[in-house]
Scaffold this motif. Structure first.
Motif, PDB file in Angstrom:
ATOM      1  N   PHE A  68       0.806  -1.212   0.000  1.00 16.40           N
ATOM      2  CA  PHE A  68       0.000   0.000   0.000  1.00 16.40           C
ATOM      3  C   PHE A  68       0.847   1.275   0.000  1.00 16.40           C
ATOM      4  O   PHE A  68       0.453   2.286  -0.587  1.00 16.40           O
ATOM      5  CB  PHE A  68      -0.961  -0.008   1.191  1.00 16.40           C
ATOM      6  CG  PHE A  68      -1.905  -1.180   1.193  1.00 16.40           C
ATOM      7  CD1 PHE A  68      -2.498  -1.618   0.025  1.00 16.40           C
ATOM      8  CD2 PHE A  68      -2.180  -1.859   2.373  1.00 16.40           C
ATOM      9  CE1 PHE A  68      -3.364  -2.699   0.031  1.00 16.40           C
ATOM     10  CE2 PHE A  68      -3.050  -2.929   2.399  1.00 16.40           C
ATOM     11  CZ  PHE A  68      -3.646  -3.361   1.219  1.00 16.40           C
ATOM     12  N   ASP A  72       0.898   4.746  -2.552  1.00 17.26           N
ATOM     13  CA  ASP A  72       1.052   6.153  -2.179  1.00 17.26           C
ATOM     14  C   ASP A  72       2.181   6.798  -2.981  1.00 17.26           C
ATOM     15  O   ASP A  72       2.053   7.933  -3.468  1.00 17.26           O
ATOM     16  CB  ASP A  72       1.357   6.291  -0.685  1.00 17.26           C
ATOM     17  CG  ASP A  72       0.185   5.879   0.190  1.00 17.26           C
ATOM     18  OD1 ASP A  72      -0.950   5.801  -0.316  1.00 17.26           O
ATOM     19  OD2 ASP A  72       0.413   5.619   1.391  1.00 17.26           O
ATOM     20  N   ARG A 122      -6.905   2.527  -1.721  1.00 17.70           N
ATOM     21  CA  ARG A 122      -5.615   3.216  -1.676  1.00 17.70           C
ATOM     22  C   ARG A 122      -5.310   3.891  -3.013  1.00 17.70           C
ATOM     23  O   ARG A 122      -4.714   4.971  -3.045  1.00 17.70           O
ATOM     24  CB  ARG A 122      -4.499   2.227  -1.305  1.00 17.70           C
ATOM     25  CG  ARG A 122      -4.602   1.631   0.093  1.00 17.70           C
ATOM     26  CD  ARG A 122      -4.479   2.665   1.196  1.00 17.70           C
ATOM     27  NE  ARG A 122      -3.161   3.213   1.338  1.00 17.70           N
ATOM     28  CZ  ARG A 122      -2.336   2.970   2.366  1.00 17.70           C
ATOM     29  NH1 ARG A 122      -2.686   2.143   3.326  1.00 17.70           N
ATOM     30  NH2 ARG A 122      -1.154   3.566   2.437  1.00 17.70           N
ATOM     31  N   ARG A 125      -7.396   7.016  -2.998  1.00 15.38           N
ATOM     32  CA  ARG A 125      -6.790   7.964  -2.051  1.00 15.38           C
ATOM     33  C   ARG A 125      -5.555   8.622  -2.650  1.00 15.38           C
ATOM     34  O   ARG A 125      -5.340   9.836  -2.502  1.00 15.38           O
ATOM     35  CB  ARG A 125      -6.420   7.221  -0.767  1.00 15.38           C
ATOM     36  CG  ARG A 125      -5.748   8.063   0.304  1.00 15.38           C
ATOM     37  CD  ARG A 125      -5.544   7.211   1.549  1.00 15.38           C
ATOM     38  NE  ARG A 125      -4.870   7.947   2.622  1.00 15.38           N
ATOM     39  CZ  ARG A 125      -3.560   7.987   2.794  1.00 15.38           C
ATOM     40  NH1 ARG A 125      -2.761   7.310   1.969  1.00 15.38           N
ATOM     41  NH2 ARG A 125      -3.023   8.676   3.789  1.00 15.38           N
ATOM     42  N   SER A 126      -4.736   7.843  -3.344  1.00 14.16           N
ATOM     43  CA  SER A 126      -3.491   8.343  -3.903  1.00 14.16           C
ATOM     44  C   SER A 126      -3.705   9.159  -5.182  1.00 14.16           C
ATOM     45  O   SER A 126      -3.016  10.160  -5.415  1.00 14.16           O
ATOM     46  CB  SER A 126      -2.548   7.164  -4.195  1.00 14.16           C
ATOM     47  OG  SER A 126      -1.326   7.595  -4.738  1.00 14.16           O
TER      48      SER A 126
END
Length: 246
Positions: A68, A72, A122, A125-126
């Protein structure tokens, strides 16, 4: 003649085979630069060879989606190089094991949820800031009829795809009025993929649609002029489905 996605940038997960491989090729043929993500380096290199031979371009990212923190870093790297992202195709997924729910090993359950749900969270989110920075950020995620059928022994896969649908629909609602981002889901149905062969080992794959047949509909969802969001494209019926309000 200007290509449909000329100058666009697309992230495609699970790009080393199956649906992801075909979608990456299709987008590249229409001018997009492909950031191809998969664990299998050989498959990524084959994809790169095909795309380059056809005059396209790729950036290969060998990546385990269970890493994860690497997801990012992916967002940061794309921002530093391009400053935006036009398209995200969340295709990578795991079948897990076919088993009674009470017999599923916790490790197997957690692995499928990590790849099918948490990795896509993720990614959102990224990459959400990058999609918002594009003129028309578009995202498409591969779901399954299993999310709704909930057949015996398919629990681990059904649960993960139902959660993915809830995630994407929520994200679509959050971005509908605050950005130009549009996010939708795709149900491929039975298709000639390695995952399908694992689930149905006695089935003749030649009786199933080739993953390449899904490329056109997915590219339609990723087009800047496609303004629907939070919908499910059902390939077996070629219908764009809404979800009942609850």
């Amino acid at each position: 003649m200007t290509k449909r996605f000329e100058g666009k940038l697309a992230v495609v997960t699970g790009a080393s085979r199956g649906i992801g491989y075909q979608v990456a090729k299709g987008l590249a043929a229409e001018g997009a630069h492909i950031i191809a993500i998969a664990r299998t380096v050989g498959g990524l290199e084959d994809l790169d060879d095909e795309i380059q031979a056809a005059g396209g371009s790729t950036t290969l990212v060998p990546l385990d989606l269970m890493d994860f923190e690497a997801i990012d870093r992916l967002g940061a790297s794309i921002y530093e190089r391009w400053g935006k992202l036009d398209m995200l195709v969340g295709n990578a997924g795991l079948l897990g094991i076919l088993s009674p729910v009470g017999h599923i090993d916790p490790k197997d359950f957690e692995e499928v949820m990590a790849v099918n749900v948490t990795a896509n969270y993720r990614l959102i989110r990224s990459l959400d800031p990058l999609l918002r920075a594009a003129n028309a950020g578009r995202a498409a995620f591969i779901s399954s009829g299993a999310a709704h059928k909930c057949k015996p022994y398919w629990g681990i896969y059904s649960v993960s795809k139902a959660a993915l649908e809830a995630l994407v629909r929520t994200y679509a609602g959050e971005t509908e009025t605050t950005s130009n981002v549009r996010a939708n889901l795709v149900n491929p149905g039975p298709m000639r993929t390695a995952m399908r062969a694992k689930a149905m080992p006695g089935e003749d794959p030649e009786t199933l649609p080739h993953p390449g047949e899904l490329v056109g509909p997915i590219m339609d969802l990723l087009s800047a002029d496609f303004d629907e969001t939070g919908k499910l494209y059902d390939f077996p019926t070629h219908a764009l489905k809404d979800f009942a309000a609850g």
